[in-house]
Design a protein around this motif. Structure first.
Motif, PDB file in Angstrom:
ATOM      1  N   ASN A  57       7.978   8.480   1.805  1.00 46.14           N
ATOM      2  CA  ASN A  57       6.604   7.992   0.596  1.00 46.14           C
ATOM      3  C   ASN A  57       5.516   7.717   0.840  1.00 46.14           C
ATOM      4  OD1 ASN A  57       7.737   5.747   1.813  1.00 46.14           O
ATOM      5  ND2 ASN A  57       8.746   4.910   0.189  1.00 46.14           N
ATOM      6  N   THR A  75       2.464  14.413  -4.833  1.00 49.73           N
ATOM      7  CA  THR A  75       2.564  13.167  -5.881  1.00 49.73           C
ATOM      8  C   THR A  75       1.209  12.294  -5.066  1.00 49.73           C
ATOM      9  OG1 THR A  75       5.092  12.581  -5.501  1.00 49.73           O
ATOM     10  CG2 THR A  75       3.603  10.312  -5.313  1.00 49.73           C
ATOM     11  N   ASN A 121      13.681  13.583  -2.859  1.00 45.04           N
ATOM     12  CA  ASN A 121      12.792  14.146  -1.847  1.00 45.04           C
ATOM     13  C   ASN A 121      13.155  15.194  -0.460  1.00 45.04           C
ATOM     14  OD1 ASN A 121      11.603  12.094  -4.189  1.00 45.04           O
ATOM     15  ND2 ASN A 121      12.385  11.151  -3.594  1.00 45.04           N
ATOM     16  N   TYR A 155       8.684  12.738  -4.187  1.00 48.41           N
ATOM     17  CA  TYR A 155       7.996  13.043  -2.828  1.00 48.41           C
ATOM     18  C   TYR A 155       8.137  14.147  -2.742  1.00 48.41           C
ATOM     19  CZ  TYR A 155       6.787   8.042  -3.346  1.00 48.41           C
ATOM     20  OH  TYR A 155       6.447   6.467  -3.367  1.00 48.41           O
TER      21      TYR A 155
END
Length: 629
Positions: free
Chosen positions: A354, A307, A350, A330
């Motif tokens: 983040n 990302t 994920n 993520y």
């Protein structure tokens, strides 16, 4: 033979008797026909019924059968159905004048336009009802079934109590009296419990064959049949039970309300596999999920490592997957598509935090107005690897695999339950896991199971993975199986056999000497042993850091494809398709060059059958087409 007015009808491919047009007394016969040597009803017995119930008005009862003395209007033994209830009736003659006892089983809903098999077991004060081999409903009453119930000058009546009122309006396929035994074990060893057979009249066992030109059918039956020709028509509830003849493939198909089921066709066989599409992805792909949104199309979601740009969704357009939507993720590991009622969801696992240091996985909901997936609910996770969605007893659940928290791999993974009132998933149960990679949910008969692939406990990959069974509102340990860096479970069925395959990724133990190759190890296939009530090893297959199994079929043939990712020297390793060959088990049939293979998905379109694999080492996934003969 058929009594006057009786008709044989076919519904959902199953034949049954319709009794409503017959005079009540013509559906009776003397009890002496059954009780030849003794005129006493058995004290312990089972009654087995296979039926299809029509909707019954709220204040109405319908009789499945009765046993009545000729000179009395009283029911000696009987079974009747009311909306959401089943009543068993019997007459006790132990006191002057006698009296009737009614045993009621509540919450028995049969009015769903499906076939059902009921087993009623009676012994003294105890009465047990099993519907479609689910968990029995037990009732204990004060008045026992009589030890000596006379059947002299009594008659059985099918679907009535000797008069028109209360006549059974549905279809009756099987009605059996089994003295002295609980019939549940005899019935519940079949795979199709709804129409399990103990003793079905010969006229109902097979569909009539085409008669010779100068004959007529001995037992006529009726069905509303329509055959459509040409290209594949829609298959919805409106087309249910209709046929489609595909002239190009010489196949006859039956609509089950959502899918065309093959009834007669020239069976295809897998010949070879060819490269069909190079799917360029945002970055390396850890997992793929293929799904179909009704009336919208076929999609694949790729779980990408980096990302930005995050992960992507592609839509099948003109025979290829094309970019459709990007979603910020993520280090995404996997996607899971599922529905709750008319709501459509897609959950991402994920693995990393983040930009704000927050760690969570996200459930997205399909917006019919925007025709996009939009964020719906965030759930705190810990290096999440996988989601699994499932339904138990009408309730929706979502389970997440938490891989590790910091350097601690021995943490809880969580099962969430859907709350219809809030419209959110809420924590329902936690289960201890060790560096887990995968959940696999499956059902066997009325029982629900959840298997976890435990990978690493901090010091070793040689650890136990566990299978849990749903009992009394929660998952409880059912069986533990020794695995080696387990990365995936795959459950599949071949005819009436149930298998469970584990992908073992590597063998490592900090306290043991290093093996010559950590990654060249056996992955195993287990088969359910009904007698032992456990999975037992069926076959070992040599794999190279296996990360996924995918089961698929072509015609009558069954296949397993393994994702081999690393052989200890290179990520360019052949992944292998194994063909099921009965007594030999699975035998290698096709060797497919792959690079860091992480996940396989099989899917079908009107143009044919395909395999899709994702690469965790390059931003390129491949669609392969299965060429058949």
């Amino acid at each position: 033979g058929l009594a006057r007015g009786m008709r044989v009808l076919q519904v959902q491919g199953v034949l049954g008797f319709q009794l409503t047009a017959s005079p009540a007394r013509t559906l009776g016969f003397p009890a002496s026909r059954l009780f030849v040597h003794c005129d006493r009803f058995p004290e312990e017995f089972s009654i087995i019924v296979t039926l299809r119930v029509l909707g019954v008005p709220t204040k109405r009862n319908e009789y499945v059968f009765t046993l009545m003395a000729e000179e009395s209007p009283s029911v000696l033994v009987g079974l009747r159905y009311a909306p959401d209830k089943l009543h068993f009736l019997f007459w006790s003659q132990e006191r002057a004048g006698g009296w009737q006892t009614r045993v009621t089983f509540p919450n028995v809903s049969l009015s769903d336009d499906q076939w059902h098999t009921l087993v009623l077991a009676v012994s003294g004060h105890s009465f047990s009802l099993t519907v479609d081999c689910s968990i029995p409903k037990d009732v204990v009453v004060e008045t026992p079934f009589p030890a000596s119930l006379s059947v002299k000058r009594a008659s059985f009546y099918l679907g009535n109590r000797r008069r028109r009122k209360g006549i059974f309006t549905g279809l009756l396929r099987q009605l059996v009296l089994l003295p002295g035994a609980d019939a549940t074990p005899q019935i519940c060893n079949a795979m199709n419990f709804n129409v399990a057979t103990l003793s079905v009249p010969a006229v109902l066992q097979d569909l009539p064959v085409k008669p010779a030109s100068n004959e007529v059918l001995k037992y006529p039956y009726e069905t509303d049949t329509k055959v459509t020709l040409g290209s594949r028509p829609p298959c919805t509830k409106q087309e249910k039970a209709q046929f489609w003849f595909n002239a190009s493939q010489r196949g006859l198909y039956l609509c089950n309300g959502s899918t065309w089921i093959s009834m007669l066709e020239v069976k295809q066989r897998l010949d070879y596999v060819e490269e069909y599409q190079n799917l360029v992805t945002n970055s390396e792909t850890m997992g793929v999920e293929v799904f179909t949104i009704p009336k919208v199309g076929l999609f694949v979601a790729t779980a990408n490592r980096y990302t930005p740009p995050g992960s992507a969704i592609y839509k099948w357009t003109d025979g290829k997957f094309v970019p459709y939507q990007n979603i910020p993720t993520y280090q995404a590991q996997s996607w899971k598509y599922f529905t709750i009622g008319k709501k459509i969801f897609l959950a991402v696992a994920n693995f990393e935090q983040n930009d704000r240091g927050q760690e969570f996985s996200v459930i997205y909901k399909w917006s019919r107005r925007k025709e996009k997936f939009i964020p719906y609910q965030r759930i705190t996770t810990h290096s999440a690897r996988d989601w699994e969605a499932f339904v138990i007893e009408g309730e929706a659940f979502l389970a997440v695999v938490n891989h590790r928290e910091g350097n601690n791999h021995n943490i809880d993974s969580v099962i969430y339950r859907w709350n219809p009132r809030t419209g959110l998933f809420e924590t329902n149960q936690t289960i201890p896991t060790s560096g887990a990679y995968d959940w696999e949910f499956f059902t066997i008969g009325p029982y629900s199971f959840l298997a976890v692939a435990n990978t690493f406990n901090g010091t070793s990959t040689k650890i136990y993975s566990h299978i849990y069974i749903w009992l009394s509102g929660s998952f409880q340990l059912f069986q533990s199986i020794l695995t080696f860096g387990a990365a995936d479970w795959e459950v599949f069925r071949i005819r009436d056999r149930v298998f469970l395959a584990v992908a073992n990724s590597h063998s490592y133990d900090s306290g043991m000497p290093a093996p010559s190759n950590f990654y060249a190890i056996n992955s195993s296939i287990y088969e359910l042993n009904i007698t032992a009530q456990m999975f037992v090893k069926f076959q070992d297959l040599l794999t190279y850091s296996a990360l996924d199994w995918e089961f698929f079929s072509v015609g009558d043939d069954s296949f397993l494809v393994v994702a081999n990712s690393f052989d200890g020297f290179t990520f360019s390793v052949n992944s292998i398709i194994y063909r099921w060959q009965g007594y030999e088990g699975f035998v290698a049939a096709h060797h497919l060059p792959t690079v860091g293979c992480r996940d396989w998905e099989a899917f079908h379109t009107a143009e044919g059958s395909y395999l899709l694999y994702s690469s965790a080492k390059e931003p390129l996934s491949k669609v392969l087409k299965l060429k058949t003969t």
